[in-house]
Write an enzyme that holds these catalytic residues in place. Sequence first.
Site, PDB file in Angstrom:
ATOM      1  N   GLU A  21       0.827  -1.209   0.000  1.00 40.76           N
ATOM      2  CA  GLU A  21       0.000   0.000   0.000  1.00 40.76           C
ATOM      3  C   GLU A  21       0.862   1.259   0.000  1.00 40.76           C
ATOM      4  OE1 GLU A  21      -4.001  -0.505   2.272  1.00 40.76           O
ATOM      5  OE2 GLU A  21      -2.431  -1.421   3.492  1.00 40.76           O
ATOM      6  N   TYR A  53     -11.210  28.305   1.978  1.00 42.57           N
ATOM      7  CA  TYR A  53     -11.246  26.856   1.790  1.00 42.57           C
ATOM      8  C   TYR A  53     -10.058  26.389   0.968  1.00 42.57           C
ATOM      9  CZ  TYR A  53     -14.289  28.529  -2.041  1.00 42.57           C
ATOM     10  OH  TYR A  53     -14.840  29.219  -3.085  1.00 42.57           O
ATOM     11  N   GLU A  72      -6.790   6.907  10.640  1.00 40.00           N
ATOM     12  CA  GLU A  72      -7.096   7.665  11.858  1.00 40.00           C
ATOM     13  C   GLU A  72      -5.967   8.637  12.183  1.00 40.00           C
ATOM     14  OE1 GLU A  72      -9.129   3.608  12.291  1.00 40.00           O
ATOM     15  OE2 GLU A  72      -7.286   4.399  11.417  1.00 40.00           O
ATOM     16  N   LYS A  98     -10.739   5.225   1.686  1.00 42.50           N
ATOM     17  CA  LYS A  98      -9.760   4.549   0.829  1.00 42.50           C
ATOM     18  C   LYS A  98     -10.568   3.848  -0.258  1.00 42.50           C
ATOM     19  CE  LYS A  98      -6.114   2.455   2.545  1.00 42.50           C
ATOM     20  NZ  LYS A  98      -5.163   1.477   3.129  1.00 42.50           N
TER      21      LYS A  98
END
Length: 123
Positions: A21, A53, A72, A98
């Site tokens: 990954e 933004y 997280e 993901k």
Amino acid sequence: MSKIFLEDVKIYAYHGVLPEENIIGTYYILNAELHTDLWKAAETDDLNDTISYADINAIIHQEMEIKSKLLEHVAGRIITRIHENFPQISYIKLKITKTSPPMQGEMKGASIELERSFKPDEH
């Protein structure tokens, strides 16, 4: 309460527990909700009276470039950095998806959502 949203921000990054990954990477979709007072900007039409933004988007992109095992951890870093730069924000909710998790079966993605409230004087 006023809110700023960034919706479906698509970023290619390299997060995950599995070594591949961190090499192959995948797309992530991020959604952010920020609570702050936007009424002064509503009256003045001045960028200095709001939270850009574009600045939030830049923070998200910078933090997503840093490889992490857990989403997280990435979300926590993003939330902390946004609040450090914009202490007038009272609440942040961030969802990271993901899009191609290394799991059996077909799915749109796997997501985590992290949210945090801040007291006005908390920096």
